[in-house]
Design a protein around this motif. Structure first.
Motif, PDB file in Angstrom:
ATOM      1  N   SER A 127      -2.620  12.462 -13.743  1.00 24.70           N
ATOM      2  CA  SER A 127      -1.302  13.105 -13.834  1.00 24.70           C
ATOM      3  C   SER A 127      -0.385  12.651 -12.716  1.00 24.70           C
ATOM      4  CB  SER A 127      -1.457  14.629 -13.755  1.00 24.70           C
ATOM      5  OG  SER A 127      -1.825  15.013 -12.427  1.00 24.70           O
ATOM      6  N   GLY A 128      -0.967  12.163 -11.609  1.00 28.26           N
ATOM      7  CA  GLY A 128      -0.177  11.873 -10.408  1.00 28.26           C
ATOM      8  C   GLY A 128       0.055  13.125  -9.581  1.00 28.26           C
ATOM      9  N   THR A 129      -0.008  14.291 -10.213  1.00 24.24           N
ATOM     10  CA  THR A 129       0.210  15.569  -9.515  1.00 24.24           C
ATOM     11  C   THR A 129      -1.158  16.241  -9.347  1.00 24.24           C
ATOM     12  OG1 THR A 129       0.607  16.725 -11.601  1.00 24.24           O
ATOM     13  CG2 THR A 129       2.527  15.822 -10.504  1.00 24.24           C
ATOM     14  N   ASP A 130      -2.008  15.557  -8.607  1.00 26.65           N
ATOM     15  CA  ASP A 130      -3.454  15.796  -8.604  1.00 26.65           C
ATOM     16  C   ASP A 130      -3.928  17.244  -8.641  1.00 26.65           C
ATOM     17  OD1 ASP A 130      -2.999  13.170  -8.081  1.00 26.65           O
ATOM     18  OD2 ASP A 130      -4.404  13.013  -6.423  1.00 26.65           O
ATOM     19  N   ASN A 131      -3.536  18.023  -7.643  1.00 24.58           N
ATOM     20  CA  ASN A 131      -4.117  19.371  -7.646  1.00 24.58           C
ATOM     21  C   ASN A 131      -3.089  20.457  -7.936  1.00 24.58           C
ATOM     22  OD1 ASN A 131      -2.914  19.320  -5.164  1.00 24.58           O
ATOM     23  ND2 ASN A 131      -4.396  20.710  -4.249  1.00 24.58           N
ATOM     24  N   THR A 153      -6.144   6.001 -15.608  1.00 27.18           N
ATOM     25  CA  THR A 153      -4.789   5.458 -15.499  1.00 27.18           C
ATOM     26  C   THR A 153      -3.849   6.441 -14.790  1.00 27.18           C
ATOM     27  OG1 THR A 153      -3.070   4.282 -16.732  1.00 27.18           O
ATOM     28  CG2 THR A 153      -4.021   6.216 -17.816  1.00 27.18           C
ATOM     29  N   MET A 154      -2.562   6.254 -14.922  1.00 29.78           N
ATOM     30  CA  MET A 154      -1.549   7.095 -14.257  1.00 29.78           C
ATOM     31  C   MET A 154      -0.248   7.079 -15.066  1.00 29.78           C
ATOM     32  SD  MET A 154      -1.369   6.734 -10.168  1.00 29.78           S
ATOM     33  CE  MET A 154      -1.805   8.212  -9.315  1.00 29.78           C
ATOM     34  N   PRO A 155       0.734   7.934 -14.727  1.00 28.13           N
ATOM     35  CA  PRO A 155       1.984   7.925 -15.504  1.00 28.13           C
ATOM     36  C   PRO A 155       2.606   6.530 -15.576  1.00 28.13           C
ATOM     37  CG  PRO A 155       1.918   9.837 -14.062  1.00 28.13           C
ATOM     38  CD  PRO A 155       0.744   8.978 -13.682  1.00 28.13           C
ATOM     39  N   GLN A 168      -4.142  -0.488  -3.831  1.00 28.06           N
ATOM     40  CA  GLN A 168      -2.893  -0.461  -4.595  1.00 28.06           C
ATOM     41  C   GLN A 168      -2.954   0.640  -5.643  1.00 28.06           C
ATOM     42  OE1 GLN A 168      -1.820  -4.001  -6.934  1.00 28.06           O
ATOM     43  NE2 GLN A 168       0.347  -3.555  -6.571  1.00 28.06           N
ATOM     44  N   TRP A 169      -1.914   1.465  -5.667  1.00 29.82           N
ATOM     45  CA  TRP A 169      -1.870   2.572  -6.626  1.00 29.82           C
ATOM     46  C   TRP A 169      -0.840   2.290  -7.708  1.00 29.82           C
ATOM     47  CZ3 TRP A 169      -4.855   3.711  -2.660  1.00 29.82           C
ATOM     48  CH2 TRP A 169      -5.778   4.754  -2.775  1.00 29.82           C
ATOM     49  N   ASN A 170      -1.201   2.731  -8.902  1.00 34.20           N
ATOM     50  CA  ASN A 170      -0.458   2.429 -10.118  1.00 34.20           C
ATOM     51  C   ASN A 170       1.004   2.883 -10.075  1.00 34.20           C
ATOM     52  OD1 ASN A 170       0.532   3.107 -12.777  1.00 34.20           O
ATOM     53  ND2 ASN A 170      -1.489   2.751 -13.623  1.00 34.20           N
ATOM     54  N   TRP A 171       1.262   4.198 -10.103  1.00 37.52           N
ATOM     55  CA  TRP A 171       2.676   4.597 -10.220  1.00 37.52           C
ATOM     56  C   TRP A 171       3.402   4.413  -8.896  1.00 37.52           C
ATOM     57  CZ3 TRP A 171       4.442  10.347 -11.270  1.00 37.52           C
ATOM     58  CH2 TRP A 171       3.873  11.228 -10.354  1.00 37.52           C
ATOM     59  N   ASP A 172       2.673   4.382  -7.786  1.00 39.68           N
ATOM     60  CA  ASP A 172       3.332   4.057  -6.516  1.00 39.68           C
ATOM     61  C   ASP A 172       4.026   2.701  -6.620  1.00 39.68           C
ATOM     62  OD1 ASP A 172       0.954   5.834  -6.028  1.00 39.68           O
ATOM     63  OD2 ASP A 172       1.782   5.874  -3.997  1.00 39.68           O
ATOM     64  N   THR A 173       3.303   1.716  -7.213  1.00 40.88           N
ATOM     65  CA  THR A 173       3.863   0.361  -7.308  1.00 40.88           C
ATOM     66  C   THR A 173       5.158   0.367  -8.129  1.00 40.88           C
ATOM     67  OG1 THR A 173       1.653  -0.537  -7.091  1.00 40.88           O
ATOM     68  CG2 THR A 173       3.314  -2.019  -7.973  1.00 40.88           C
ATOM     69  N   LYS A 232       0.855  -1.197   0.000  1.00 37.86           N
ATOM     70  CA  LYS A 232       0.000   0.000   0.000  1.00 37.86           C
ATOM     71  C   LYS A 232       0.889   1.246   0.000  1.00 37.86           C
ATOM     72  CE  LYS A 232      -1.890  -1.404   3.897  1.00 37.86           C
ATOM     73  NZ  LYS A 232      -2.714  -1.425   5.117  1.00 37.86           N
ATOM     74  N   PRO A 233       0.394   2.347  -0.541  1.00 36.17           N
ATOM     75  CA  PRO A 233       1.190   3.582  -0.480  1.00 36.17           C
ATOM     76  C   PRO A 233       1.425   4.061   0.958  1.00 36.17           C
ATOM     77  CG  PRO A 233      -0.513   3.771  -2.154  1.00 36.17           C
ATOM     78  CD  PRO A 233      -0.798   2.496  -1.406  1.00 36.17           C
ATOM     79  N   ALA A 234       0.475   3.775   1.834  1.00 32.75           N
ATOM     80  CA  ALA A 234       0.589   4.211   3.232  1.00 32.75           C
ATOM     81  C   ALA A 234      -0.389   3.367   4.043  1.00 32.75           C
ATOM     82  CB  ALA A 234       0.251   5.692   3.349  1.00 32.75           C
TER      83      ALA A 234
HETATM   84  C1  GLC Z   1      -2.081  10.971  -4.103  1.00 34.92           C
HETATM   85  C2  GLC Z   1      -1.024  11.450  -5.089  1.00 34.92           C
HETATM   86  C3  GLC Z   1      -0.792  10.393  -6.154  1.00 34.92           C
HETATM   87  C4  GLC Z   1      -0.470   9.063  -5.492  1.00 34.92           C
HETATM   88  C5  GLC Z   1      -1.553   8.670  -4.494  1.00 34.92           C
HETATM   89  C6  GLC Z   1      -1.200   7.438  -3.680  1.00 34.92           C
HETATM   90  O1  GLC Z   1      -3.313  10.875  -4.723  1.00 34.92           O
HETATM   91  O2  GLC Z   1      -1.390  12.670  -5.652  1.00 34.92           O
HETATM   92  O3  GLC Z   1       0.255  10.773  -7.020  1.00 34.92           O
HETATM   93  O4  GLC Z   1      -0.302   8.077  -6.443  1.00 34.92           O
HETATM   94  O5  GLC Z   1      -1.746   9.713  -3.593  1.00 34.92           O
HETATM   95  O6  GLC Z   1       0.026   7.611  -3.032  1.00 34.92           O
END
Ligand code: GLC
Length: 444
Positions: A172-176, A112-114, A37-42, A28-30
């Motif tokens: 974008s991953g860079t949400d806001n 999707t994500m980057p 499970q998050w895409n680019w985090d993985t 998990k990211p946190a």
């Molecule tokens: C936030 C970030 C995103 C990240 C997600 C999980 O939404 O903006 O980039 O993938 O958290 O960590």
């Protein structure tokens, strides 16, 4: 580096965080803010595992790709089984089952994500002591990553420019980031027609000041509602979506991942012609369309308004990672990274690098993607600087990144003002990619 602390201790702590966030199926990211499970985090997490647990990285990536749609689209979130996990929007809101292309299990989000996964596979092979064995392990994932790129070049590139568009700020991953403010402002919310929902991202102390506003959240939800209304049909969404943006960060990552896939494909005996053609076009268009000659950096392009968007975020420098800028362009980019907007002044330096210009009126040092330092962005910029032989800059960036993590812990993001107050880390703590990328930075 003149750091006084012990890198081994930091690596041990980072590994503990990844162990804590591993739930038996994925990392998990946190621990609680991001329970799925998050895409680019993985992808970023795999880059850390590359140094000590390749099997775990492959398991993690395989779980992510079990959520891949038959179009090749790789979802931003793959939902886990933890029924107690509180997250909005969850599977019931996304309703991925509306798409004939989504898997029945696992349930996923519908965007999707980057695409960092080609890069992640490459990292695993490059850092492996048993290259052939690792190549064999990643081989089943290879065509899935190629299918993701195929999706992006087929369904997200209407003008066949080699530039994939995103259709939601979460892609974008860079949400806001303030860069999205203008295209988002096209969405006028009629509360009577917006589905009811409750945010779950405001759990941490003071979060209301550090996370997106309710107005922005309404727009995020409105977009999701539009996508599910069209049953996630790519053609229908493209015709109706008010947010279609070609982002330099997304496309620079796509190009670098293309390059990594080409290198891997060579070793796996694959025909790489299509990937090479895609990549050539992407690099060409990054420079032709996203390079902003007046600003001397890369800009996102708004396909709906047919214009460039503001260039004040670190995404404007990201094509460095793909080797897109020539040496003259790279020098111009470096000058701007060195300027007061990103580096502060000698009397008042920043922690490198704020994700948004500290000189701009939209800069907010504590709010999510509107200014704070993020470890994944620093890691990417570090790779870009190294690629251009800018070792002195890269070393300073690495020093700042490690120092932030050492002093303030493995937070999600950090206040870039060096001498402002004592609190620096915001968002969630025990954040996986902060830990994973720290391991990578300290292992070179
Ligand atoms: C936030 C970030 C995103 C990240 C997600 C999980 O939404 O903006 O980039 O993938 O958290 O960590």
């Amino acid at each position: 580096m003149h750091m006084l602390h012990n890198p081994d201790l930091l690596i041990t702590k980072a590994k503990q965080i990844l162990a804590l966030n591993w739930n038996g199926h994925f990392t998990k990211p946190a621990p609680s803010l991001y329970p799925h499970q998050w895409n680019w985090d993985t992808g970023f997490i795999a880059i850390g595992y590359a140094h000590y647990d390749i099997t775990r990285a492959i398991t993690d990536l395989s779980h992510l790709f079990s959520g891949q749609w038959t179009t090749g689209m790789l979802p931003q979130i793959v939902f886990g089984q933890e029924t107690s996990a509180r997250y909005f929007p969850g599977p019931d809101f996304w309703q991925s089952w509306r798409s004939p292309h989504a898997p029945r299990q696992p349930l996923t989000s519908g965007i999707t994500m980057p695409p960092v996964h080609g890069l992640a596979l490459w990292w695993l092979v490059e850092h492996s002591e048993e290259r052939q064995a690792t190549l064999a392990l990643i081989e089943p994932l290879f065509p899935k990553v190629v299918a993701l790129h195929h999706y992006l070049y087929t369904y997200r590139d209407p003008h066949e420019e080699g530039l994939a568009y995103i259709r939601h700020p979460w892609e974008s991953g860079t949400d806001n980031s303030p860069v999205w403010d203008k295209p988002l402002s096209r969405i006028q919310i009629d509360k009577a027609h917006l589905p009811a929902y409750q945010r779950q991202d405001l759990q941490t102390h003071d979060a209301v000041h550090h996370r997106p506003t309710d107005t922005d959240y309404d727009r995020y939800v409105w977009l999701v509602d539009l996508f599910r209304h069209h049953n996630y049909d790519d053609t229908a969404i493209e015709a109706h979506c008010p947010f279609l943006v070609q982002d330099p960060l997304f496309n620079a990552i796509l190009a670098w991942s293309n390059e990594c896939l080409v290198a891997l494909g060579g070793e796996l005996g694959q025909d790489m012609r299509e990937l090479l053609e895609w990549n050539e076009l992407t690099i060409f268009s990054l420079n032709k369309k996203l390079w902003h000659p007046a600003k001397k950096r890369y800009a996102a392009y708004d396909l709906v308004a047919d214009e460039h968007l503001p260039t004040h975020s670190t995404s404007a420098f990201m094509p460095l990672i793909a080797g897109a800028p020539d040496l003259h362009q790279a020098r111009l980019l470096l000058e701007q990274l060195d300027s007061a907007a990103f580096s502060g002044t000698a009397a008042s330096p920043t922690w490198l690098y704020p994700t948004f210009s500290i000189k701009h009126s939209a800069f907010d040092p504590k709010c999510y993607w509107r200014g704070p330092v993020w470890i994944n962005i620093n890691w990417l910029l570090y790779q870009g600087l190294m690629r251009y032989g800018l070792g002195r800059h890269a070393r300073r960036l690495k020093e700042d990144t490690i120092e932030l993590l050492h002093q303030f812990g493995f937070c999600e993001y950090f206040d870039p003002r060096r001498y402002s107050d004592t609190q620096k880390g915001y968002g969630t703590t025990h954040f996986s990619w902060s830990a994973a990328l720290c391991i990578d930075l300290l292992s070179h």
